[in-house]
Design an enzyme around this catalytic site. Structure first.
Site, PDB file in Angstrom:
ATOM      1  N   ASP A 108       8.598 -14.037 -28.076  1.00 52.93           N
ATOM      2  CA  ASP A 108       8.024 -15.381 -27.934  1.00 52.93           C
ATOM      3  C   ASP A 108       7.630 -15.741 -26.504  1.00 52.93           C
ATOM      4  OD1 ASP A 108       8.131 -15.977 -30.572  1.00 52.93           O
ATOM      5  OD2 ASP A 108       9.914 -17.245 -30.480  1.00 52.93           O
ATOM      6  N   HIS A 121       5.747   1.739  -2.561  1.00 51.96           N
ATOM      7  CA  HIS A 121       5.593   0.584  -3.451  1.00 51.96           C
ATOM      8  C   HIS A 121       6.955  -0.056  -3.759  1.00 51.96           C
ATOM      9  CE1 HIS A 121       1.368   1.921  -4.987  1.00 51.96           C
ATOM     10  NE2 HIS A 121       1.341   1.412  -3.776  1.00 51.96           N
ATOM     11  N   ASP A 145       4.195  -6.404   2.907  1.00 52.12           N
ATOM     12  CA  ASP A 145       2.831  -6.199   2.390  1.00 52.12           C
ATOM     13  C   ASP A 145       2.643  -7.264   1.323  1.00 52.12           C
ATOM     14  OD1 ASP A 145       0.478  -5.366   1.153  1.00 52.12           O
ATOM     15  OD2 ASP A 145       1.032  -3.242   1.149  1.00 52.12           O
ATOM     16  N   ASP A 168      -4.919  -8.766   1.141  1.00 53.96           N
ATOM     17  CA  ASP A 168      -3.961  -7.651   1.092  1.00 53.96           C
ATOM     18  C   ASP A 168      -3.561  -7.285   2.524  1.00 53.96           C
ATOM     19  OD1 ASP A 168      -2.516  -5.387   0.550  1.00 53.96           O
ATOM     20  OD2 ASP A 168      -4.223  -4.186  -0.119  1.00 53.96           O
ATOM     21  N   HIS A 228      -0.965   8.214   2.375  1.00 56.17           N
ATOM     22  CA  HIS A 228      -1.960   7.463   1.596  1.00 56.17           C
ATOM     23  C   HIS A 228      -3.275   7.379   2.362  1.00 56.17           C
ATOM     24  CE1 HIS A 228      -1.116   3.929   4.150  1.00 56.17           C
ATOM     25  NE2 HIS A 228       0.164   4.170   3.962  1.00 56.17           N
ATOM     26  N   HIS A 248      -8.980   0.674   1.057  1.00 59.50           N
ATOM     27  CA  HIS A 248      -9.619   0.601  -0.257  1.00 59.50           C
ATOM     28  C   HIS A 248     -10.473  -0.647  -0.296  1.00 59.50           C
ATOM     29  CE1 HIS A 248      -6.548  -2.450  -1.116  1.00 59.50           C
ATOM     30  NE2 HIS A 248      -5.688  -1.627  -0.552  1.00 59.50           N
ATOM     31  N   HIS A 256      -7.139  -3.551  -5.473  1.00 62.78           N
ATOM     32  CA  HIS A 256      -7.852  -2.274  -5.300  1.00 62.78           C
ATOM     33  C   HIS A 256      -9.155  -2.470  -6.065  1.00 62.78           C
ATOM     34  CE1 HIS A 256      -4.159   0.416  -4.278  1.00 62.78           C
ATOM     35  NE2 HIS A 256      -4.215  -0.661  -3.545  1.00 62.78           N
ATOM     36  N   GLU A 315      -5.402   0.246   6.661  1.00 57.47           N
ATOM     37  CA  GLU A 315      -3.954   0.147   6.553  1.00 57.47           C
ATOM     38  C   GLU A 315      -3.211   1.457   6.838  1.00 57.47           C
ATOM     39  OE1 GLU A 315      -2.517  -0.200   2.445  1.00 57.47           O
ATOM     40  OE2 GLU A 315      -4.586  -0.516   1.833  1.00 57.47           O
ATOM     41  N   TYR A 345       5.678   6.936   8.174  1.00 54.22           N
ATOM     42  CA  TYR A 345       6.903   6.759   7.384  1.00 54.22           C
ATOM     43  C   TYR A 345       7.874   7.888   7.708  1.00 54.22           C
ATOM     44  CZ  TYR A 345       3.408   3.894   5.116  1.00 54.22           C
ATOM     45  OH  TYR A 345       2.400   2.983   4.888  1.00 54.22           O
ATOM     46  N   ARG A 394       3.602   0.050   8.612  1.00 50.78           N
ATOM     47  CA  ARG A 394       2.196  -0.014   8.172  1.00 50.78           C
ATOM     48  C   ARG A 394       1.617  -1.301   8.742  1.00 50.78           C
ATOM     49  NH1 ARG A 394       2.948   0.833   3.296  1.00 50.78           N
ATOM     50  NH2 ARG A 394       2.941  -1.197   2.273  1.00 50.78           N
ATOM     51  N   GLU A 432      -1.907  -3.612   8.133  1.00 49.43           N
ATOM     52  CA  GLU A 432      -3.059  -3.688   7.221  1.00 49.43           C
ATOM     53  C   GLU A 432      -3.858  -4.962   7.468  1.00 49.43           C
ATOM     54  OE1 GLU A 432      -1.936  -3.764   3.051  1.00 49.43           O
ATOM     55  OE2 GLU A 432      -3.983  -3.235   2.457  1.00 49.43           O
TER      56      GLU A 432
END
Ligand code: GLY
Ligand code: MN
Ligand code: MN
Length: 443
Positions: free
Chosen positions: A35, A240, A257, A268, A347, A351, A358, A382, A386, A404, A406
């Site tokens: 529901d 992620h 991020d 982003d 990476h 993008h 994306h 970006e 790491y 990172r 970005e």
């Protein structure tokens, strides 16, 4: 946005079509648990062509030798359902809004398509969205063939990807789209600044995440454009990471991020900063390398340049930095040849960005060459490095650092505009932003 803007987009899609019928579905409700549904989020292509934000719709563009028609399937008005689930546009209002030739109740889709499909050479559907619609249409076409009606128009003989055509249109953003993204960036800037100000040893990723969500939602914003990443210390090395529930430790970095969404357009942005407000020597050394690589990549943002060349520049600066840090050995050329930086920068440099974080724009043109940057194109830059805590091959002082940075870049006639230039990025700017009071960003 005016309804004429959406009509112009549909005209441009008609121009790309041969004789055929295009079927573009809205999104549908997705169940979260019994529901209960996930918050509704409109399909970006459908939204781009109609501006309509309701589930259970299908837009039909019919192009024959001598005519073009627009049809819309949508939920009819229903007093009881609307009392439970909110207002619906209904058949008449939606017909006027988008200037459709005719609207139909969505419940009549199969029946009406039996009449609408014949007489078109091609069926344009999205190849990887709304698989249910695709399957349904195949069945309707198959049934129409099986009926073998004599002297009646044939159903489509070929299936083409409408997604590719719409995504080509979406590559260049118009002034309204650019203004919307700039407006979303105001909240994104405030949220990142507030997060820098709030963060301190003893605070948690959860608290910082809650503050970001609050700022993204309280004004014009619709919330986040994607799941926020609020990653303290070694968590930044999970690309992620979305748990956002750990304590923040003195002496470590926090990678955030997070971008606000407005009118379904995404921003982003990533910033990485010290939890206690001051970079250590090792953190600063890595940060400056990532920042240099990002600036070098951004300096490639000119009309006629392309993303793969930008990525090569990023890799070159990062690889030299990794050699300087003694993470890599050997010459720059050898390392570039072998692509050794990939272990620490796994990476891409960026993008496309727009209605989707994306954004669904092509990366290769019809000759399989990289798409050229053109005025109105928006993308992220970006780079990151790491260094997982568990990697014993790394110099000890680097273990557990993940960084990172970005930004969101708009290509202009004469170069580019960094849409996120106002968000602190230099070491000094960041350390100053960490000293501020987060309450200053709540109004
Ligand atoms: N936030 C997702 C990305 O940076 O691509
Ligand atoms: Mn991001
Ligand atoms: Mn991104």
């Amino acid at each position: 946005m005016q309804s004429t803007d959406f009509a112009q987009r549909r005209e441009r899609l008609f121009d790309k079509m041969e004789n055929g019928i295009a079927v573009i579905g809205s999104n549908i409700f997705m169940q979260r648990s019994n529901d209960t549904d996930f918050p509704f989020r409109q399909n970006s292509n459908f939204r781009y062509l109609t501006g309509i934000n309701e589930p259970d719709c299908v837009l039909i563009l019919s192009k024959k030798a001598d005519e073009q028609k627009v049809f819309l399937f949508i939920r009819p008005n229903n007093e009881l359902e609307e009392m439970w689930m909110g207002k619906r546009m209904g058949l008449e209002k939606s017909k006027d809004l988008i200037g459709a030739d005719k609207t139909f109740p969505i419940s009549d889709f199969n029946k009406e398509m039996e009449d609408l499909l014949p007489g078109h050479k091609n069926l344009y559907v999205h190849f990887h969205e709304r698989a249910d619609l695709f399957t349904n249409l195949q069945k309707i076409c198959g049934d129409l063939f099986n009926k073998k009606r004599k002297n009646t128009a044939q159903p489509p003989q070929a299936i083409l990807n409408v997604g590719q055509l719409i995504e080509e249109l979406r590559y260049i953003k118009d002034q309204n789209e650019i203004l919307t993204m700039k407006k979303a960036m105001v909240a994104t800037n405030n949220a990142h600044r507030a997060a820098m100000a709030l963060t301190a040893p003893g605070r948690s990723e959860k608290e910082v995440n809650a503050l970001i969500e609050y700022i993204f939602t309280k004004g014009d914003g619709q919330g986040n454009a994607y799941d926020n990443i609020v990653a303290g210390g070694n968590n930044a090395n999970i690309l992620h990471y979305i748990e956002n529930n750990q304590a923040l430790n003195d002496g470590e970095l926090l990678l955030i991020d997070a971008g606000c969404q407005l009118n379904n357009y995404a921003t982003d942005i990533t910033r990485t900063f010290p939890i206690n407000g001051k970079f250590t020597g090792a953190q600063k050394a890595v940060y400056e390398i990532v920042l240099d690589s990002q600036k070098a990549a951004i300096s490639h943002s000119w009309p006629d340049r392309n993303a793969p060349d930008m990525h090569k520049t990023t890799c070159k600066v990062l690889t030299q930095g990794l050699i300087d840090l003694k993470v890599l050995s050997g010459s720059l050329e050898e390392n570039l040849e072998k692509g050794t930086c990939r272990k620490y920068f796994p990476h891409g440099t960026g993008h496309w960005l727009g209605l989707d974080v994306h954004d669904q724009n092509p990366y290769l043109d019809s000759n399989d060459e990289p798409m050229k940057f053109e005025p109105g194109v928006i993308f992220t830059v970006e780079p990151g490095l790491y260094f997982p805590k568990e990697d014993a091959t790394l110099p000890e002082e680097l273990r557990g650092i993940g960084i990172r940075i970005e930004d969101n870049i708009l290509i202009t006639e004469t170069g580019h505009e960094n849409l996120s230039a106002m968000i602190p990025k230099e070491v000094k700017e960041i350390e100053e932003a960490c000293e501020k009071d987060y309450r200053d960003f709540l109004d």
